[in-house]
Design an enzyme around this catalytic site. Structure first.
Site, PDB file in Angstrom:
ATOM      1  N   LYS A  44     -24.117  -2.076  -2.900  1.00 23.99           N
ATOM      2  CA  LYS A  44     -24.452  -0.943  -2.050  1.00 23.99           C
ATOM      3  C   LYS A  44     -25.940  -0.643  -2.231  1.00 23.99           C
ATOM      4  O   LYS A  44     -26.384  -0.254  -3.315  1.00 23.99           O
ATOM      5  CB  LYS A  44     -23.593   0.271  -2.420  1.00 23.99           C
ATOM      6  CG  LYS A  44     -22.116   0.083  -2.060  1.00 23.99           C
ATOM      7  CD  LYS A  44     -21.911  -0.203  -0.570  1.00 23.99           C
ATOM      8  CE  LYS A  44     -20.435  -0.340  -0.206  1.00 23.99           C
ATOM      9  NZ  LYS A  44     -20.239  -0.808   1.183  1.00 23.99           N
ATOM     10  N   LYS A  85     -12.542  -3.523  10.305  1.00 22.53           N
ATOM     11  CA  LYS A  85     -11.825  -2.475   9.566  1.00 22.53           C
ATOM     12  C   LYS A  85     -10.654  -2.034  10.434  1.00 22.53           C
ATOM     13  O   LYS A  85     -10.841  -1.581  11.568  1.00 22.53           O
ATOM     14  CB  LYS A  85     -12.760  -1.308   9.266  1.00 22.53           C
ATOM     15  CG  LYS A  85     -13.757  -1.646   8.158  1.00 22.53           C
ATOM     16  CD  LYS A  85     -14.633  -0.480   7.802  1.00 22.53           C
ATOM     17  CE  LYS A  85     -15.343  -0.760   6.486  1.00 22.53           C
ATOM     18  NZ  LYS A  85     -16.762  -0.408   6.502  1.00 22.53           N
TER      19      LYS A  85
HETATM   20 MG   LIG Z   1     -20.082  -2.376   5.101  1.00 26.74          MG
END
Ligand SMILES: [Mg+2]
Length: 273
Positions: free
Chosen positions: A71, A171
């Site tokens: 991240k 997703k």
């Molecule tokens: Mg992502």
């Protein structure tokens, strides 16, 4: 009722579970079959100091993970350091993804990409809008992943036509459930586009749904998938798939192969008959 994909997803998953029970087949069989014994997972590494992130990657590597998603998306100079320190400890066959989660402005993304020009790293969703990501993509040599911008078939087709990505993140709840996500998956296979198959977040039930979609995806097209039930502390179902050495296999039982823990989930918020 148009829209509301996140709400529809739970209902859609339940319908696939029911269909599997009626047919006596696991959902992955209904979605196209099981490719191989198991499938590959990635590990997301929370943002922290570069040394701390490198230490976390080393720890998860010990546990068997071979794909790591850092991240980033904060200070460009620090992000360059994060990517470099982690890349240094990986084997050539490992895969490293730097996911900015829309966090950079274009000038910041451009600096980071130049700072890691010699590093074998995938760049995921550097900026907020599709147009910004596309502009950055056109000046980068790294393989490129789009995530937040791809929320339906329209964007998938547009991104593919523009050559905006090499890998796409599907997703399930962003698409409105397994029905739409599996349609997107099949389309990606036809277009030659590799995928990360996962969800926005989840526990045992979501992980089971991810596992069925991921395990029924031809291996060469499955870039990675996520074991969300390794990230949470509460178990919401019995029989959920569990990670083993950075990989996962879906249940062979009918439907999603899980039984919800009703005492953990609490009272039903909606009753459909
Ligand atoms: Mg992502």
């Amino acid at each position: 009722m148009k829209g509301h994909p996140y709400v529809k997803t739970g209902i859609d998953m339940a319908c696939w579970d029911i269909l599997g029970h009626v047919a006596g087949q696991p959902v992955c069989t209904l979605l196209g079959g099981r490719y191989g014994e198991d499938f590959v997972l990635y590990r997301a590494i929370s943002q922290g100091a570069p040394e701390e992130m490198a230490e976390n990657v080393a720890g998860y590597r010990e546990q068997g993970y071979r794909r790591f998603q850092l991240k980033v998306g904060a200070d460009p100079q620090q992000d360059i350091e994060r990517i470099r320190q982690v890349a240094d400890l990986l084997a050539p066959s490992d895969k490293l993804i730097a996911d900015a989660n829309t966090g950079w402005l274009m000038h910041e993304a451009a600096r980071v990409l130049r700072g890691v020009a010699d590093v074998d790293v995938y760049i995921e969703q550097p900026c907020l809008s599709y147009e910004e990501c596309l502009a950055i993509r056109r000046r980068a040599s790294h393989p490129f992943v789009l995530d937040e911008n791809v929320d339906g078939i329209d964007m998938l087709l547009r991104g593919h036509a523009d050559g905006a990505m090499d890998v796409v993140n599907i997703k399930i709840s962003k698409f409105g459930g397994l029905t739409k996500a599996s349609l997107a998956r099949d389309l990606c296979v036809e277009m030659g586009l590799a995928m990360t198959i996962e969800d926005s977040w989840g526990g045992d039930i979501t992980t089971a749904a991810i596992a069925h979609l991921a395990h029924s995806t031809p291996t060469e097209f499955l870039f990675t998938a996520t074991d969300f039930n390794s990230y949470v502390t509460v178990s919401t179902a019995n029989g959920a798939p569990q990670r083993v050495h950075g990989r996962m296999a879906t249940s062979q039982a009918p439907g999603l192969g899980i039984s919800p823990k009703w005492d953990v989930l609490g009272a039903a918020v909606v009753d459909v008959s």
